[in-house]
Design an enzyme around this catalytic site. Structure first.
Site, mmCIF file in Angstrom:
data_model
loop_
_atom_site.group_PDB
_atom_site.id
_atom_site.type_symbol
_atom_site.label_atom_id
_atom_site.label_comp_id
_atom_site.label_asym_id
_atom_site.label_seq_id
_atom_site.Cartn_x
_atom_site.Cartn_y
_atom_site.Cartn_z
ATOM 1 C CE1 TYR A 1 4.074 -6.475 3.717
ATOM 2 C CE2 TYR A 1 3.460 -8.794 3.660
ATOM 3 C CZ TYR A 1 3.520 -7.549 3.055
ATOM 4 O OH TYR A 1 3.030 -7.387 1.780
ATOM 5 C CG ASP B 1 -1.982 -1.072 1.172
ATOM 6 O OD1 ASP B 1 -2.326 -1.498 0.051
ATOM 7 O OD2 ASP B 1 -2.470 -1.482 2.239
#
Length: 262
Positions: A110, A51
């Protein structure tokens, strides 16, 4: 010929990975650089779609060429000059014609960085928490993610995925001080936490929603039982807020035919 590019980027100035009208994206920037260097239109497919504002320590993307690349080192040097200071290219790997940067990835990791001390140097790369968080409680709650398959409670509403099932194999909070010596690149300040999560796939906005809900556990706004109830409810509105993008990094992507790089 099909090639994988190994790259990293600072996502602060990009409107995410995916190309879109009237906004600068990582994908668009790379495709423009490749097209210039290769002197023919080149499109790429990334391992995922980060994003706006999310960073990547290690991302892979594949592209095709009609002829083999004669000088890989020269190509990488040219790409690094053209793409700007926020993207770095590290390797060009020849792969099978049917290899796929997105669908062949077997594991993604992540990391989300949290600091307890305000720093003018880290704000694009870490979220500043003005008060300490209870890491013991957060880890107790995070361990429940390893037993979870359906992550609807942490999925962005109205997405087009067919299933919200993910296989999470790692979800843990560790002190930021432990990260400073192993290549994380965040050596100051040392007071803070790092959340690491690994899975076969991630839903859109999933990591930031998971972190936001775990932070509420660390603030004692949500109990361990309450966190478990949120998972069971399969309702995004029950979970915590989505955390700011700046602290989030795509840390690693694993493929069965590419040797892992530290």
């Amino acid at each position: 010929m099909r090639y994988f590019l190994r790259l990293a980027y600072n996502g602060e100035r990009f409107h995410g990975w995916q190309s879109q009208p009237n906004a600068v994206s990582v994908q668009q920037t790379i495709e423009e650089a490749l097209t210039t260097v290769m002197r023919l239109p080149i499109s790429i497919v990334g391992a995922g779609r980060t994003d706006t504002g999310v960073h990547a320590r290690r991302m892979y993307a594949h592209f095709d060429t009609p002829e083999p690349v004669a000088d890989k080192r020269r190509l990488l040097l040219a790409l690094n000059r053209l793409a700007g200071k926020d993207i770095a290219f590290y390797d060009l790997i020849e792969v099978a014609d049917n290899a796929h940067a997105r669908f062949d990835a077997v594991e993604r990791t992540y990391k989300y960085f949290v600091t307890f001390e305000k720093s003018p140097f880290l704000y694009p790369f870490a979220w500043h928490s003005p008060s300490p968080l209870d890491a013991v409680r957060m880890n107790e709650a995070a361990s429940l993610l390893l037993q979870t398959k359906d992550f609807t409670s942490f999925a962005k509403l109205h997405s087009d995925v067919k299933t919200n099932n993910c296989d999470v194999t790692e979800a843990v909070w560790t002190p930021l001080s432990e990260c400073s010596g192993n290549g994380c690149g965040l050596s100051v300040p040392k007071e803070g936490l790092v959340f690491t999560i690994t899975a076969d796939r991630f839903l859109r906005n999933m990591v930031r929603a998971v972190v936001g809900t775990l932070v509420d556990v660390g603030r004692e706004k949500i109990s361990i039982e309450g966190f478990q109830d949120i998972i069971r409810e399969k309702d995004r509105c029950s979970a915590g807020t989505s955390m700011p993008a700046a602290g989030l990094f795509l840390w690693n992507v694993t493929y069965p035919y590419i040797d892992d790089v530290t």
